[in-house]
Write an enzyme that holds these catalytic residues in place. Structure first.
Site, PDB file in Angstrom:
ATOM      1  N   HIS A   1      33.560  29.734  61.740  1.00  4.09           N
ATOM      2  CA  HIS A   1      32.542  30.232  62.672  1.00  4.09           C
ATOM      3  C   HIS A   1      31.572  31.245  62.069  1.00  4.09           C
ATOM      4  CE1 HIS A   1      30.633  30.701  66.427  1.00  4.09           C
ATOM      5  NE2 HIS A   1      31.672  30.549  67.207  1.00  4.09           N
TER       6      HIS A   1
ATOM      7  N   THR B   1      23.599  34.446  68.832  1.00  2.00           N
ATOM      8  CA  THR B   1      23.987  34.256  70.229  1.00  2.00           C
ATOM      9  C   THR B   1      23.839  35.545  71.021  1.00  2.00           C
ATOM     10  OG1 THR B   1      26.310  34.776  69.759  1.00  2.00           O
ATOM     11  CG2 THR B   1      25.648  32.449  69.656  1.00  2.00           C
TER      12      THR B   1
ATOM     13  N   TYR C   1      32.332  35.173  80.019  1.00  2.00           N
ATOM     14  CA  TYR C   1      31.437  35.083  78.858  1.00  2.00           C
ATOM     15  C   TYR C   1      30.888  33.664  78.797  1.00  2.00           C
ATOM     16  CZ  TYR C   1      30.137  35.293  73.835  1.00  2.00           C
ATOM     17  OH  TYR C   1      29.467  35.263  72.627  1.00  2.00           O
TER      18      TYR C   1
END
Length: 775
Positions: free
Chosen positions: A470, A599, A586
């Site tokens: 990630h 993001t 979230y």
């Protein structure tokens, strides 16, 4: 292959008569072709850098300016207002003639004028890209200012852009005012706190805003001036690279194959086509031939994250990891039955066709040799905690054959696992999608290299998937590659009637190179210790993956509602029915309208959504009005997040500044400690229009998913695929009494032998139950 022949291209022996040279012509030829290929790539990159640097202008526009200036001078009209004469005066006077000096002066002036125009156009383009009013206009209604803005954007970007053409023209992510951020934060937590706790949080926020925040904000604004993006570097470092817990489950995420279709059931053939398609994508990426993602067809999104898609590995460190990225690499690392291989992707400077790759992968599948001692579970080091892996890497993999083999993996284009299991959607096997998801998320904990930018997994039945690291990029970037690969594999490369790759393989190719390891007992013990940690984590993860086909975005849009807002409100309803309370929620939103944006968080649990959810228990409640208000509020929060007015990244950076300055902030400490018990994300669909989903409805993607963020919470990923399908990926942990049957509520799916299912139920989802009337 060129690389394989390097060691034997030149050989010599010492004889009584002197040195006896032996020259391999084929090896020299392969070396020559590889060198030509390398220089071609360098020239293409240099050309693209120039074209990107002058966008929206082009070299042909320079020629037009030069010709126009020369023509004006010929007609005795001086467009330079005397500058050409001055330049001619400054040039050396030893040149042949006055005509030569005039021509050179004209070219120099024209070039200067052209560069000035380029800088002006790029400045105008940046100003145009800073306009975000189009996002806040009602659906179907467009103001005059937005129409004018779109027209100007079309004029400015009339030339076809390369991947990075807009990068330097994208605006910087703005630092929001502290007052606005705190106001939106208090609004977001109001439905989660009772009056006493809210009053306490309000007092902490007020103290922070008046006393601590102004100083922190000044430092943050200063950082925003000298960095490209004031969030992204800290986000990458502190959220990802400084994490010391396992990245498997906790950070990495996965992507799935087509839901209903498997183009070929032959493992080696499917792997070959998929690998070839991915390297084609890498070639287009290197050449900048992939157009940037565009909103409304005219608003570019940042392409920065794509740079590290290939040839990238996360390298463990004791305090923080680092990302190793290479400009180019020509091989692939492959794992099968506990053995590691190095497979060359090029021969003679040319990419191997799928038929050759199928032959190479089949050779690996047919190899009867057993794993070397300790080799089979070696990748468990990447699945466990980071500090033990960093220590083992420094101690056992810094020299000798272990270093050579590890370099082959870490410097590979990506990692490929030829899995021995079979997975995929099968109506006859309940829970098959759950097992498919868990296999991609963690596998056996030692058969994916979790540090690579992504691990491609090809199963025995031809099904594919990927596990992605990630830190280097977010899911939409991998999704772009994934869509290209699936479409290219199926609709461009294709297979024979027997399921094999098209074409004939070249049997003279050298077989894949088996990697060699020399692992002492201490290294094997470190591997087993990491494996125990990883297995405990993997066995605790519960997963439910299912396709919801009662309706999809087609019906939701007919209700004049955003599909994403609809699902987010449905998730709030499902969670409330399960727990009897609301939680901090979230939802990931992108900020790629700004340079190097990643993001932002959309806090989906709002006062409007909670009011609607509570109205569902009242048969006489005004559900439709409350639902519409909740959906509009969600859309507004999403727009704010995308345009740089989010809450959480600003607070995160203020917290880091306070830590750097040694300033204690009870407000920030409390904000950052709040758990996200419901973490959600939408997987993008059809970013590329490489085939018509209406003509091929079976070729819908299954999307992807991730593990739960909180130990007592849920991770929910969903993909709105086609008009009548939504696929959900719901994760939780068996160890939490909050997320298993027996806490409250019902289950999602059928129990399996491994344990009880998670308690979040989405099966009652319907348009009418949410109070929405289709048009």
């Amino acid at each position: 292959m060129a690389e394989a022949h390097q060691a034997v291209a030149f050989q010599f022996t010492v004889t009584p008569e002197g040195l006896d040279f032996q020259l391999s012509r084929e090896a020299v030829r392969q070396l020559y072709l590889a060198a030509v290929h390398s220089w071609k790539k360098r020239l293409v990159r240099a050309k693209n850098s120039f074209l990107t640097g002058v966008y929206p202008a082009s070299p042909s526009s320079w020629m037009v300016v030069v010709a126009a200036t020369a023509g004006s001078c010929y007609c005795q009209v001086d467009p330079s207002l005397g500058l050409i004469a001055r330049i001619r005066h400054w040039l050396p006077h030893g040149w042949d003639s006055l005509g030569t000096l005039t021509a050179v002066s004209t070219v120099l002036f024209s070039t200067g004028a052209w560069l000035a125009a380029v800088l002006l156009f790029r400045r105008v383009l940046r100003l145009l890209l800073s306009y975000h009013g189009w996002m806040f206009e009602p659906h179907g209604h467009m103001s005059r200012s937005t129409r004018l803005w779109i027209a100007l954007m079309k004029v400015m970007s009339i030339r076809k852009p390369l991947l990075y053409s807009f990068q330097s023209s994208l605006p910087k992510l703005p630092v929001p005012p502290v007052k606005a951020t705190i106001a939106r934060y208090l609004e977001s937590v109001r439905p989660l706190l009772d009056d006493d706790k809210y009053a306490e949080m309000e007092a902490l926020a007020k103290e922070f805003q008046e006393q601590t925040a102004p100083r922190l904000q000044r430092y943050l604004r200063l950082k925003s001036w000298w960095t490209t993006n004031y969030v992204s570097d800290w986000w990458e470092e502190y959220v990802y690279l400084r994490g010391r817990s396992p990245i498997m489950v906790n950070s990495n995420y996965y992507a799935m194959d087509f839901l209903y279709v498997t183009p070929s059931p032959i493992q080696a053939a499917r792997a070959a086509n998929v690998v070839h398609a991915m390297i084609l994508y890498r070639r287009r990426l290197d050449r900048g031939e992939i157009p940037p993602m565009m909103a409304l067809g005219v608003v570019p999104m940042c392409s920065y994250q794509s740079e590290r898609m290939f040839n990238t590995t996360r390298v463990p460190g004791k305090e923080a990891d680092t990302l190793l990225h290479l400009a180019d690499t020509k091989h692939l690392a492959v794992y099968h039955k506990g053995r590691y291989y190095k497979v060359w992707l090029y021969y003679g400077g040319q990419l191997l066709p799928p038929a050759d790759l199928e032959m190479q992968f089949q050779r690996i599948l047919d190899d009867p040799s057993p794993p070397q001692p300790g080799e089979e579970r070696l990748a468990a080091l990447t699945a466990g905690e980071r500090v033990p892996w960093a220590e083992a890497r420094a101690r056992f993999f810094s020299r000798g054959p272990n270093k050579v083999a590890l370099d082959a993996i870490e410097r590979a284009a990506f990692f490929l696992t030829l899995d021995e299991e079979e997975h995929g959607q099968d109506p006859a096997r309940p829970g098959c999608m759950d097992a498919y998801a868990k296999s991609l998320l963690h596998g056996r904990c030692y058969d994916r290299w979790f540090d690579k930018s992504f691990t491609l997994v090809v199963y025995k039945n031809g099904k594919v998937g990927a596990n992605a690291e990630h830190s280097w990029a977010d899911a939409p970037i991998v999704g772009h590659l994934w869509e290209f690969m699936l479409a290219t594999d199926t609709f461009q490369l294709g297979y024979t009637e027997g399921g094999h790759c098209k074409g004939d393989p070249r049997t003279q190719l050298s077989p894949p190179q088996r990697l060699r390891w020399d692992l002492p007992p201490e290294a094997v013990a470190a591997i087993e210790a990491s494996l125990r940690v990883a297995r405990a984590l993997a066995e605790d993860v519960d997963f439910c993956c299912f396709a919801f086909s009662t309706f999809g975005k087609g019906l939701i849009k007919r209700c004049r509602t955003s599909p994403d807002a609809f699902i987010q409100i449905a998730l709030q309803l499902a969670h409330f029915r399960d727990k009897g309370r609301f939680c901090l929620t979230y939802e990931a939103s992108m900020t790629r309208l700004f340079r190097e944006g990643r993001t932002e968080t959309v806090r989906s649990c709002t006062s409007e959504s909670t009011a609607f959810v509570r109205s569902m228990a009242d048969p006489h409640g005004s559900r439709q009005r409350l639902f519409k208000a909740a959906a509009e509020k969600h859309q507004q929060l999403y727009r704010l997040a995308m345009t740089g007015a989010g809450i959480d990244r600003h607070l995160f950076c203020l917290y880091l500044v306070s830590r750097y300055l040694g300033t204690q902030s009870p407000f920030l400490a409390k904000v950052l400690a709040e758990p996200w018990r419901l973490s959600t994300s939408q997987t993008p669909q059809q970013q590329l229009k490489m085939f018509d989903l209406n003509k091929f409805p079976d070729h819908v993607s299954s999307g992807g998913g991730f593990g739960p963020v909180a130990d007592d919470g849920y991770g929910v990923s969903y993909i709105i695929a086609g008009e009548n399908l939504i696929t959900f990926h719901v994760s939780s942990k068996f160890s939490s009494p909050e997320t298993v049957r027996g806490a409250r509520g019902g289950a999602v799916g059928t129990p399996r032998a491994g344990g009880q299912r998670g308690g979040l139920s989405l099966q009652p989802l319907s348009v009418t139950s949410l109070g929405v009337t289709p048009l």
